[in-house]
Design a protein around this motif. Structure first.
Motif, PDB file in Angstrom:
ATOM      1  N   ILE A   1      45.115  57.044  44.918  1.00 33.74           N
ATOM      2  CA  ILE A   1      45.299  55.886  45.802  1.00 33.74           C
ATOM      3  C   ILE A   1      43.944  55.376  46.288  1.00 33.74           C
ATOM      4  CG2 ILE A   1      46.222  55.173  48.051  1.00 33.74           C
ATOM      5  CD1 ILE A   1      48.547  57.112  47.558  1.00 33.74           C
ATOM      6  N   GLN A   2      43.071  56.303  46.712  1.00 35.50           N
ATOM      7  CA  GLN A   2      41.746  55.890  47.163  1.00 35.50           C
ATOM      8  C   GLN A   2      40.952  55.245  46.034  1.00 35.50           C
ATOM      9  OE1 GLN A   2      40.158  59.560  48.737  1.00 35.50           O
ATOM     10  NE2 GLN A   2      41.032  59.214  50.773  1.00 35.50           N
ATOM     11  N   SER A   3      41.111  55.771  44.822  1.00 38.30           N
ATOM     12  CA  SER A   3      40.416  55.183  43.678  1.00 38.30           C
ATOM     13  C   SER A   3      40.902  53.772  43.398  1.00 38.30           C
ATOM     14  CB  SER A   3      40.622  56.067  42.444  1.00 38.30           C
ATOM     15  OG  SER A   3      40.047  55.474  41.298  1.00 38.30           O
ATOM     16  N   HIS A   4      42.231  53.567  43.447  1.00 39.79           N
ATOM     17  CA  HIS A   4      42.774  52.225  43.218  1.00 39.79           C
ATOM     18  C   HIS A   4      42.347  51.261  44.330  1.00 39.79           C
ATOM     19  CE1 HIS A   4      44.998  53.174  39.681  1.00 39.79           C
ATOM     20  NE2 HIS A   4      45.800  54.037  40.257  1.00 39.79           N
ATOM     21  N   GLU A   5      42.317  51.745  45.563  1.00 37.56           N
ATOM     22  CA  GLU A   5      41.863  50.890  46.657  1.00 37.56           C
ATOM     23  C   GLU A   5      40.408  50.481  46.457  1.00 37.56           C
ATOM     24  OE1 GLU A   5      42.581  53.107  50.177  1.00 37.56           O
ATOM     25  OE2 GLU A   5      44.694  52.510  50.333  1.00 37.56           O
ATOM     26  N   ALA A   6      39.571  51.427  46.018  1.00 37.28           N
ATOM     27  CA  ALA A   6      38.166  51.115  45.761  1.00 37.28           C
ATOM     28  C   ALA A   6      38.029  50.117  44.617  1.00 37.28           C
ATOM     29  CB  ALA A   6      37.392  52.399  45.437  1.00 37.28           C
ATOM     30  N   GLN A   7      38.874  50.276  43.568  1.00 39.88           N
ATOM     31  CA  GLN A   7      38.827  49.341  42.442  1.00 39.88           C
ATOM     32  C   GLN A   7      39.240  47.932  42.875  1.00 39.88           C
ATOM     33  OE1 GLN A   7      41.275  50.990  39.346  1.00 39.88           O
ATOM     34  NE2 GLN A   7      39.939  52.744  38.997  1.00 39.88           N
ATOM     35  N   MET A   8      40.284  47.861  43.705  1.00 39.67           N
ATOM     36  CA  MET A   8      40.730  46.547  44.176  1.00 39.67           C
ATOM     37  C   MET A   8      39.673  45.884  45.056  1.00 39.67           C
ATOM     38  SD  MET A   8      44.812  46.965  44.931  1.00 39.67           S
ATOM     39  CE  MET A   8      44.654  48.479  45.881  1.00 39.67           C
ATOM     40  N   GLN A   9      39.026  46.684  45.901  1.00 40.13           N
ATOM     41  CA  GLN A   9      37.984  46.128  46.747  1.00 40.13           C
ATOM     42  C   GLN A   9      36.804  45.651  45.901  1.00 40.13           C
ATOM     43  OE1 GLN A   9      36.501  48.838  49.684  1.00 40.13           O
ATOM     44  NE2 GLN A   9      35.220  47.327  50.699  1.00 40.13           N
ATOM     45  N   GLN A  10      36.427  46.437  44.891  1.00 40.09           N
ATOM     46  CA  GLN A  10      35.340  46.034  44.011  1.00 40.09           C
ATOM     47  C   GLN A  10      35.708  44.776  43.234  1.00 40.09           C
ATOM     48  OE1 GLN A  10      34.159  49.007  41.185  1.00 40.09           O
ATOM     49  NE2 GLN A  10      32.529  47.775  40.306  1.00 40.09           N
ATOM     50  N   ALA A  11      36.954  44.719  42.750  1.00 43.75           N
ATOM     51  CA  ALA A  11      37.391  43.528  42.013  1.00 43.75           C
ATOM     52  C   ALA A  11      37.363  42.292  42.905  1.00 43.75           C
ATOM     53  CB  ALA A  11      38.799  43.749  41.451  1.00 43.75           C
ATOM     54  N   HIS A  12      37.773  42.478  44.165  1.00 44.75           N
ATOM     55  CA  HIS A  12      37.737  41.352  45.097  1.00 44.75           C
ATOM     56  C   HIS A  12      36.302  40.870  45.324  1.00 44.75           C
ATOM     57  CE1 HIS A  12      38.772  38.825  48.506  1.00 44.75           C
ATOM     58  NE2 HIS A  12      37.842  39.438  49.213  1.00 44.75           N
ATOM     59  N   GLN A  13      35.365  41.818  45.484  1.00 45.45           N
ATOM     60  CA  GLN A  13      33.974  41.445  45.676  1.00 45.45           C
ATOM     61  C   GLN A  13      33.410  40.745  44.438  1.00 45.45           C
ATOM     62  OE1 GLN A  13      32.128  45.185  46.668  1.00 45.45           O
ATOM     63  NE2 GLN A  13      32.814  45.142  48.802  1.00 45.45           N
ATOM     64  N   GLU A  14      33.768  41.252  43.264  1.00 46.12           N
ATOM     65  CA  GLU A  14      33.273  40.633  42.028  1.00 46.12           C
ATOM     66  C   GLU A  14      33.815  39.224  41.859  1.00 46.12           C
ATOM     67  OE1 GLU A  14      34.407  43.305  38.946  1.00 46.12           O
ATOM     68  OE2 GLU A  14      32.792  44.752  39.367  1.00 46.12           O
ATOM     69  N   MET A  15      35.089  39.034  42.185  1.00 40.74           N
ATOM     70  CA  MET A  15      35.668  37.700  42.032  1.00 40.74           C
ATOM     71  C   MET A  15      35.119  36.725  43.071  1.00 40.74           C
ATOM     72  SD  MET A  15      39.574  38.311  40.838  1.00 40.74           S
ATOM     73  CE  MET A  15      39.786  39.862  41.657  1.00 40.74           C
ATOM     74  N   THR A  16      34.840  37.248  44.263  1.00 39.75           N
ATOM     75  CA  THR A  16      34.192  36.411  45.268  1.00 39.75           C
ATOM     76  C   THR A  16      32.810  35.978  44.785  1.00 39.75           C
ATOM     77  OG1 THR A  16      35.379  37.544  47.042  1.00 39.75           O
ATOM     78  CG2 THR A  16      33.417  36.312  47.658  1.00 39.75           C
ATOM     79  N   TYR A  17      32.101  36.913  44.132  1.00 39.39           N
ATOM     80  CA  TYR A  17      30.783  36.590  43.588  1.00 39.39           C
ATOM     81  C   TYR A  17      30.893  35.578  42.442  1.00 39.39           C
ATOM     82  CZ  TYR A  17      26.325  37.241  41.187  1.00 39.39           C
ATOM     83  OH  TYR A  17      25.116  37.039  40.559  1.00 39.39           O
ATOM     84  N   LEU A  18      31.841  35.805  41.533  1.00 40.67           N
ATOM     85  CA  LEU A  18      31.993  34.920  40.376  1.00 40.67           C
ATOM     86  C   LEU A  18      32.433  33.518  40.766  1.00 40.67           C
ATOM     87  CD1 LEU A  18      33.685  37.325  37.798  1.00 40.67           C
ATOM     88  CD2 LEU A  18      31.349  36.473  37.752  1.00 40.67           C
ATOM     89  N   ALA A  19      33.104  33.407  41.907  1.00 43.81           N
ATOM     90  CA  ALA A  19      33.562  32.088  42.334  1.00 43.81           C
ATOM     91  C   ALA A  19      32.402  31.150  42.620  1.00 43.81           C
ATOM     92  CB  ALA A  19      34.449  32.212  43.580  1.00 43.81           C
ATOM     93  N   GLU A  20      31.204  31.693  42.947  1.00 43.56           N
ATOM     94  CA  GLU A  20      30.073  30.843  43.269  1.00 43.56           C
ATOM     95  C   GLU A  20      28.843  31.152  42.426  1.00 43.56           C
ATOM     96  OE1 GLU A  20      29.127  30.646  47.384  1.00 43.56           O
ATOM     97  OE2 GLU A  20      31.056  29.780  47.953  1.00 43.56           O
ATOM     98  N   HIS A  21      29.006  31.870  41.326  1.00 43.85           N
ATOM     99  CA  HIS A  21      27.870  32.196  40.469  1.00 43.85           C
ATOM    100  C   HIS A  21      28.249  32.024  39.004  1.00 43.85           C
ATOM    101  CE1 HIS A  21      26.613  34.080  44.237  1.00 43.85           C
ATOM    102  NE2 HIS A  21      25.380  34.031  43.787  1.00 43.85           N
ATOM    103  N   ASP A  22      27.243  31.716  38.215  1.00 43.19           N
ATOM    104  CA  ASP A  22      27.428  31.553  36.774  1.00 43.19           C
ATOM    105  C   ASP A  22      27.552  32.929  36.131  1.00 43.19           C
ATOM    106  OD1 ASP A  22      27.310  30.155  34.212  1.00 43.19           O
ATOM    107  OD2 ASP A  22      25.373  31.135  33.998  1.00 43.19           O
ATOM    108  N   ALA A  23      28.578  33.110  35.293  1.00 44.68           N
ATOM    109  CA  ALA A  23      28.857  34.430  34.715  1.00 44.68           C
ATOM    110  C   ALA A  23      27.764  34.878  33.753  1.00 44.68           C
ATOM    111  CB  ALA A  23      30.211  34.402  33.993  1.00 44.68           C
ATOM    112  N   LEU A  24      27.122  33.957  33.040  1.00 44.69           N
ATOM    113  CA  LEU A  24      26.135  34.336  32.036  1.00 44.69           C
ATOM    114  C   LEU A  24      24.788  34.690  32.660  1.00 44.69           C
ATOM    115  CD1 LEU A  24      25.202  34.584  29.081  1.00 44.69           C
ATOM    116  CD2 LEU A  24      24.674  32.134  29.137  1.00 44.69           C
TER     117      LEU A  24
END
Length: 458
Positions: free
Chosen positions: A263-286
């Motif tokens: 459960i803690q691992s999945h929570e950490a993955q979801m938090q990381q995914a949220h941070q990555e998507m927040t970053y990708l929303a305002e940054h160029d992927a390449l």
């Protein structure tokens, strides 16, 4: 014989109590195991299907955001080759948006938003077809004022439609994030319910253990209470789970620790995914640079926060298509990454560098003098021309820049969002026109806009 009878009697009683406790522990272990399996299934669903749906909506936002810049490239095309290339890219991006929209529609989400997106895509497709026809007429020699105005109006309308499409896609992304948050809350409620069940089992075990005396007190009750306290803790420390021994309690502790770790691992993955998507929303992927959204937000902040003038510039790699044609798109992407690093290294921390798409970049220079800004870009252009960014050392890349100065000294404190957007669009248009002047003059140079963009003129 007498001792044997007493031993047998005590043994029977001890065995009876032990069997009752053992049966209770086994039943509790199986119940908790099944409960945690259900929690695991919910967590896996949350970490797979829901996250996949969220990724689809985020990709739709990214694809939609690029339509505006591609439409501007089509509107500004001065040859049929550039027009066709821009049209192909626009059509491909629209097909991507359509497929992603259909995937969202298959999920039976908000039907009204789906219909709005499909309607907006239809309008955008019609505008692109009409814009392509008008640009083709302009390239063939028709340069009437009415035609140019139609092209400009259609280009602006395309940007607005692309913005609307991006906003609608953003609604989906927000909806999916809310669904994930709701499921996380339900999952937390289920965990709390299982903790309560565990507490009830511990109480029953304690009642039976009192009949067995100090041995059961030391060997059973305290271990279960310790496990219960760990599970009930707001922050569960899995390292403190005591899984030593081979009895049912140790097995229970191992099972709980395993599921808590997952459960803690999945929570950490979801938090990381949220941070990555927040970053990708305002940054160029390449390249990792800021994208158009981040660039415009930074420019709006400068316009609102102060009255100091600043420069905006648009740069474009000269003859970049030759790199892709000669070395392939993979090498072209590597060149873009290396060039982005060179651009970043040549600018100050206070400057804002963004990739608008393809080989086009935009820069905010907090410099109040157009001449000083032009000098910074000319130095940057010269440094880039000296770099060998392609496998062929005889093939050097150059860049052309257009720069415009925004004089916002008379910007009202209560200026509306529309006024700020209009001022920024006018400055970007002036810089873009200066860029095309640099292209016409032979490339590898910096050209300043003819006039300063004043806030009072907007």
């Amino acid at each position: 014989m007498i001792h044997r009878k007493r031993g047998a009697g005590l043994t029977a009683k001890t065995l009876g109590i032990t069997l009752m406790i053992l049966a209770l522990i086994i039943g509790a272990t199986l119940t908790m195991s099944r409960s945690f399996e259900q929690l695991q299934e919910q967590t896996q669903t949350l970490a797979t299907s829901e996250m996949e749906n969220l990724m689809i909506s985020v990709r739709l936002v990214q694809q939609s955001e690029s339509l505006g810049s591609l439409g501007a490239r089509l509107a500004s095309a001065d040859t049929h080759s550039i027009r066709r290339r821009a049209l192909i890219e626009l059509t491909d991006r629209l097909n991507w948006v359509s497929r992603l929209t259909q995937q969202l529609a298959n999920l039976s989400l908000n039907t009204e938003l789906i219909n709005q997106m499909k309607t907006t895509q239809g309008h955008l497709q019609d505008n692109i077809d009409e814009l392509n026809t008008l640009v083709s007429e302009h390239i063939d020699g028709s340069t009437t004022v009415g035609l140019l105005r139609q092209i400009s109006a259609l280009s602006h309308n395309n940007q607005e439609l692309a913005g609307q499409l991006s906003i609608l896609a953003g609604y989906f992304s927000a909806t999916m994030r809310q669904q994930i948050a709701n499921q996380s809350e339900r999952l937390a409620g289920d965990i709390q319910s299982q903790q309560q069940n565990l507490l009830a089992v511990c109480v029953l075990v304690l009642i039976f253990t009192l009949l067995a005396g100090l041995y059961f007190e030391l060997r059973v009750v305290r271990r279960i209470l310790s496990l219960q306290r760990l599970v009930s803790s707001p922050v569960v420390n899995v390292d403190k789970f005591d899984a030593r021994g081979g009895d049912e309690i140790a097995s229970l502790a191992s099972t709980v620790r395993s599921y808590v770790q997952r459960i803690q691992s999945h929570e950490a993955q979801m938090q990381q995914a949220h941070q990555e998507m927040t970053y990708l929303a305002e940054h160029d992927a390449l390249t990792g640079l800021a994208n158009r959204r981040h660039f415009q937000a930074a420019a709006r902040r400068l316009l609102r926060q102060g009255t100091q003038s600043f420069c905006v510039a648009i740069g474009d790699i000269d003859h970049f298509k030759q790199v892709n044609d000669r070395f392939g798109h993979a090498m072209g992407d590597q060149v873009l990454v290396k060039l982005s690093e060179q651009l970043s290294a040549g600018l100050r921390e206070s400057d804002t560098l963004a990739r608008f798409g393809g080989e086009e970049f935009a820069i905010i220079l907090p410099i109040s003098s157009l001449e000083d800004g032009q000098a910074v870009l000319d130095k940057l252009r010269h440094q880039i021309s000296l770099q060998h960014l392609t496998p062929d050392t005889h093939t050097d890349l150059t860049m052309s820049f257009g720069i415009a100065l925004i004089d916002n000294s008379q910007m009202a404190c209560d200026a509306s969002d529309h006024q700020i957007e209009t001022l920024l669009d006018a400055a970007l248009l002036a810089a873009d026109q200066a860029l095309y002047t640099a292209k016409r003059k032979g490339r590898n140079q910096v050209v300043a806009a003819a006039e300063t963009v004043y806030a009072k003129a907007i």
